[in-house]
Design a protein around this motif. Structure first.
Motif, PDB file in Angstrom:
ATOM      1  N   LEU A 194     -26.598 -54.888  18.717  1.00 40.37           N
ATOM      2  CA  LEU A 194     -27.337 -55.700  18.140  1.00 40.37           C
ATOM      3  C   LEU A 194     -28.131 -55.026  16.957  1.00 40.37           C
ATOM      4  CD1 LEU A 194     -28.914 -58.342  20.650  1.00 40.37           C
ATOM      5  CD2 LEU A 194     -27.251 -58.657  18.628  1.00 40.37           C
ATOM      6  N   ALA A 195     -28.670 -53.681  17.582  1.00 42.41           N
ATOM      7  CA  ALA A 195     -29.429 -52.803  16.757  1.00 42.41           C
ATOM      8  C   ALA A 195     -28.367 -52.293  15.501  1.00 42.41           C
ATOM      9  CB  ALA A 195     -30.128 -51.660  17.245  1.00 42.41           C
ATOM     10  N   ALA A 196     -27.373 -51.926  16.008  1.00 45.05           N
ATOM     11  CA  ALA A 196     -26.350 -51.243  15.138  1.00 45.05           C
ATOM     12  C   ALA A 196     -25.941 -52.439  13.865  1.00 45.05           C
ATOM     13  CB  ALA A 196     -25.051 -50.664  15.741  1.00 45.05           C
ATOM     14  N   GLN A 197     -25.639 -53.390  14.535  1.00 42.33           N
ATOM     15  CA  GLN A 197     -25.681 -54.819  13.454  1.00 42.33           C
ATOM     16  C   GLN A 197     -26.596 -54.994  12.427  1.00 42.33           C
ATOM     17  OE1 GLN A 197     -24.939 -58.275  15.495  1.00 42.33           O
ATOM     18  NE2 GLN A 197     -23.743 -59.268  14.018  1.00 42.33           N
ATOM     19  N   TYR A 198     -27.724 -54.941  13.033  1.00 43.54           N
ATOM     20  CA  TYR A 198     -28.878 -55.154  11.947  1.00 43.54           C
ATOM     21  C   TYR A 198     -29.172 -54.035  11.187  1.00 43.54           C
ATOM     22  CZ  TYR A 198     -33.913 -54.924  10.867  1.00 43.54           C
ATOM     23  OH  TYR A 198     -34.925 -54.770  10.171  1.00 43.54           O
ATOM     24  N   LYS A 199     -28.793 -52.472  11.598  1.00 42.71           N
ATOM     25  CA  LYS A 199     -28.847 -51.501  10.804  1.00 42.71           C
ATOM     26  C   LYS A 199     -27.928 -51.621   9.491  1.00 42.71           C
ATOM     27  CE  LYS A 199     -28.989 -46.426  10.498  1.00 42.71           C
ATOM     28  NZ  LYS A 199     -29.208 -46.415   9.023  1.00 42.71           N
ATOM     29  N   THR A 200     -26.749 -52.073  10.011  1.00 39.98           N
ATOM     30  CA  THR A 200     -25.563 -52.237   8.852  1.00 39.98           C
ATOM     31  C   THR A 200     -26.140 -53.288   8.145  1.00 39.98           C
ATOM     32  OG1 THR A 200     -23.691 -51.616  10.595  1.00 39.98           O
ATOM     33  CG2 THR A 200     -23.214 -52.844   8.560  1.00 39.98           C
ATOM     34  N   ALA A 201     -26.690 -54.580   8.440  1.00 37.49           N
ATOM     35  CA  ALA A 201     -27.132 -55.716   7.343  1.00 37.49           C
ATOM     36  C   ALA A 201     -28.099 -55.211   6.765  1.00 37.49           C
ATOM     37  CB  ALA A 201     -27.125 -56.952   8.303  1.00 37.49           C
ATOM     38  N   LYS A 202     -29.362 -54.520   7.127  1.00 43.58           N
ATOM     39  CA  LYS A 202     -30.418 -53.902   6.421  1.00 43.58           C
ATOM     40  C   LYS A 202     -29.975 -52.941   5.517  1.00 43.58           C
ATOM     41  CE  LYS A 202     -34.837 -52.057   7.123  1.00 43.58           C
ATOM     42  NZ  LYS A 202     -35.362 -52.137   5.998  1.00 43.58           N
ATOM     43  N   ASP A 203     -29.021 -51.936   5.856  1.00 41.63           N
ATOM     44  CA  ASP A 203     -28.596 -51.179   4.505  1.00 41.63           C
ATOM     45  C   ASP A 203     -27.926 -51.687   3.447  1.00 41.63           C
ATOM     46  OD1 ASP A 203     -29.748 -48.992   6.156  1.00 41.63           O
ATOM     47  OD2 ASP A 203     -27.532 -48.312   6.996  1.00 41.63           O
ATOM     48  N   ALA A 204     -27.005 -52.749   3.930  1.00 41.07           N
ATOM     49  CA  ALA A 204     -26.375 -53.545   2.846  1.00 41.07           C
ATOM     50  C   ALA A 204     -27.506 -54.199   2.008  1.00 41.07           C
ATOM     51  CB  ALA A 204     -25.434 -54.435   3.678  1.00 41.07           C
ATOM     52  N   ALA A 205     -28.212 -54.861   2.545  1.00 39.22           N
ATOM     53  CA  ALA A 205     -29.357 -55.559   2.020  1.00 39.22           C
ATOM     54  C   ALA A 205     -30.391 -54.696   0.961  1.00 39.22           C
ATOM     55  CB  ALA A 205     -30.304 -56.398   2.807  1.00 39.22           C
ATOM     56  N   ASP A 206     -30.618 -53.781   1.511  1.00 35.67           N
ATOM     57  CA  ASP A 206     -31.432 -52.559   0.650  1.00 35.67           C
ATOM     58  C   ASP A 206     -30.605 -52.042  -0.400  1.00 35.67           C
ATOM     59  OD1 ASP A 206     -33.503 -52.854   2.501  1.00 35.67           O
ATOM     60  OD2 ASP A 206     -33.079 -50.960   3.375  1.00 35.67           O
ATOM     61  N   ALA A 207     -29.238 -51.999  -0.094  1.00 33.24           N
ATOM     62  CA  ALA A 207     -28.169 -51.328  -1.375  1.00 33.24           C
ATOM     63  C   ALA A 207     -28.344 -52.477  -2.516  1.00 33.24           C
ATOM     64  CB  ALA A 207     -27.269 -50.972  -0.724  1.00 33.24           C
TER      65      ALA A 207
END
Length: 173
Positions: A108-121
């Motif tokens: 779940l943490a890895a999934q969140y990090k991926t989604a957060k990085d995409a949102a930040d980009a």
């Protein structure tokens, strides 16, 4: 009399709205007279619904799985007592029993990090702050001011004293 007129106008304007939206102002008016706070209308904006939620940790994953069993075994147990019981059970578990929850939490943490990085980009970059005359002065004269500060000062004290010297230089200018 003026207050009653305001209430009447407010009630009439709310009647003309759609039924779902009119219920909340009417309820607020009815409960305001009694001195009871009415529940606020739920906010639903695109910013709130699209906001990323942080991932659940391993202990909470365990708690969500065990809570129904604990509640069934002790129906009269209060929520704080139940939480303490589940936390004690989690603490007593060995690493092998915790492993599936830890693995799921890591996923779940890895999934969140991926989604957060995409949102930040996807976010537009923030504009650079405007350079004021004082910040320009500080940038140009910081080295001179730092040379005037005693070497015995370190860390925050040194920085604060450097800024005091710069402020004095700015005022003398």
């Amino acid at each position: 009399a003026e207050y009653m007129g305001i209430l009447l106008v407010s009630m009439l304007s709310s009647i003309h709205r759609c039924a779902a939206r009119a219920a909340v102002p009417m309820m607020r008016l009815a409960t305001a007279a009694k001195g009871v706070k009415a529940p606020k209308a739920p906010k639903s904006s695109d910013a709130e619904t699209s906001k990323l939620k942080r991932p659940t940790n391993a202990m909470f994953l365990y708690a969500s799985e065990v809570r129904p069993k604990v509640k069934a075994a002790n129906p009269s147990m209060s929520l704080p007592e139940m939480t303490k019981t589940i936390a004690a059970q989690w603490k007593a578990l060995d690493d092998a029993a915790k492993a599936p929850f830890v693995a799921k939490a890591a996923a779940l943490a890895a999934q969140y990090k991926t989604a957060k990085d995409a949102a930040d980009a996807a976010k537009p970059p923030k504009p650079a702050a405007k350079m004021t005359p004082y910040t320009s002065f500080v940038r140009d004269n910081y080295a001179k001011a730092a040379a005037k500060v005693p070497a015995s000062l370190v860390g925050r004290e040194r920085t604060m004293e450097t800024m005091r010297v710069l402020s004095a230089m700015w005022k003398a200018k």
